[in-house]
Design a protein around this motif. Sequence first.
Motif, PDB file in Angstrom:
ATOM      1  N   ALA A  58      -0.538 -53.996  14.028  1.00  0.00           N
ATOM      2  CA  ALA A  58      -0.664 -53.054  12.820  1.00  0.00           C
ATOM      3  C   ALA A  58       0.073 -53.962  11.601  1.00  0.00           C
ATOM      4  O   ALA A  58      -0.039 -54.040  10.806  1.00  0.00           O
ATOM      5  N   ALA A  78      -4.469 -55.384  13.286  1.00  0.00           N
ATOM      6  CA  ALA A  78      -5.121 -54.289  13.914  1.00  0.00           C
ATOM      7  C   ALA A  78      -5.197 -52.993  12.652  1.00  0.00           C
ATOM      8  O   ALA A  78      -3.877 -52.735  11.867  1.00  0.00           O
ATOM      9  N   THR A  79      -5.922 -52.058  12.883  1.00  0.00           N
ATOM     10  CA  THR A  79      -5.641 -51.115  11.940  1.00  0.00           C
ATOM     11  C   THR A  79      -4.607 -50.064  12.379  1.00  0.00           C
ATOM     12  O   THR A  79      -4.582 -49.632  13.704  1.00  0.00           O
ATOM     13  N   PRO A  80      -3.675 -49.429  11.534  1.00  0.00           N
ATOM     14  CA  PRO A  80      -2.927 -48.453  11.930  1.00  0.00           C
ATOM     15  C   PRO A  80      -3.294 -47.341  12.721  1.00  0.00           C
ATOM     16  O   PRO A  80      -4.565 -46.721  12.119  1.00  0.00           O
ATOM     17  N   GLU A 115      -4.928 -47.219  15.451  1.00  0.00           N
ATOM     18  CA  GLU A 115      -6.136 -47.577  16.383  1.00  0.00           C
ATOM     19  C   GLU A 115      -6.145 -46.769  17.541  1.00  0.00           C
ATOM     20  O   GLU A 115      -4.974 -46.847  18.331  1.00  0.00           O
ATOM     21  N   GLU A 122      -0.771 -56.979  10.485  1.00  0.00           N
ATOM     22  CA  GLU A 122      -2.168 -56.808   9.814  1.00  0.00           C
ATOM     23  C   GLU A 122      -3.221 -57.550  10.839  1.00  0.00           C
ATOM     24  O   GLU A 122      -4.237 -57.917  10.217  1.00  0.00           O
TER      25      GLU A 122
END
Length: 189
Positions: free
Chosen positions: A46, A51-53, A55, A49
């Motif tokens: 995350a 992965a989505t925080p 996830e 940047e």
Amino acid sequence: MAAHSDNAPLFLADHVALDFLNTVMQVNGQPQDLWQSDDDVLAWLARAELATPGETVSWPAGTLLHEARRLREIIRTLVAQKKAGEKLQPEALNAFLATIPACKQLHAGETLHIVKVYVSNNPARLLAPVAELAASLLVDPHGELIRTCEHPDCTLWFYDRTKSHRRRWCSMALCGNRAKVARFRQQQK
């Protein structure tokens, strides 16, 4: 390398694949793996940047950590081979990349653009961007710009993007400053 106050990963390599390697660093003279859980890897992804925080994952605990560590060692081996001028042995990275089914889709947001979508539900899906960036780094014709910090107690990697290509330290604020202080003290003796 000096003890990092919160032992959080440093993003100072100017290349994500090298920052990925730098999740093992020297702390008080001992190698320390900054990843101890799947959550540590997810937080790193995350922060990078990739992965989505927050996830969520649907595989057994520790699976992502295991795969991230395995990929990290594959990349470390290949980067070391490249730096040593050896013939690269890409089979392990290629095998990892082969586990990542993906497709391109047209995305209609504010602008029309193409996005790459990873369609598998395994840890490799989250690590795919790192593996792809590592492959790009390895084919980079400017391999001489991949370096390790010159401080004797530091093991961090970086990509020298400076105009003069004379970067010597992982960070001037960390190792560069320590070298200057040591040189000053030596001169005072």
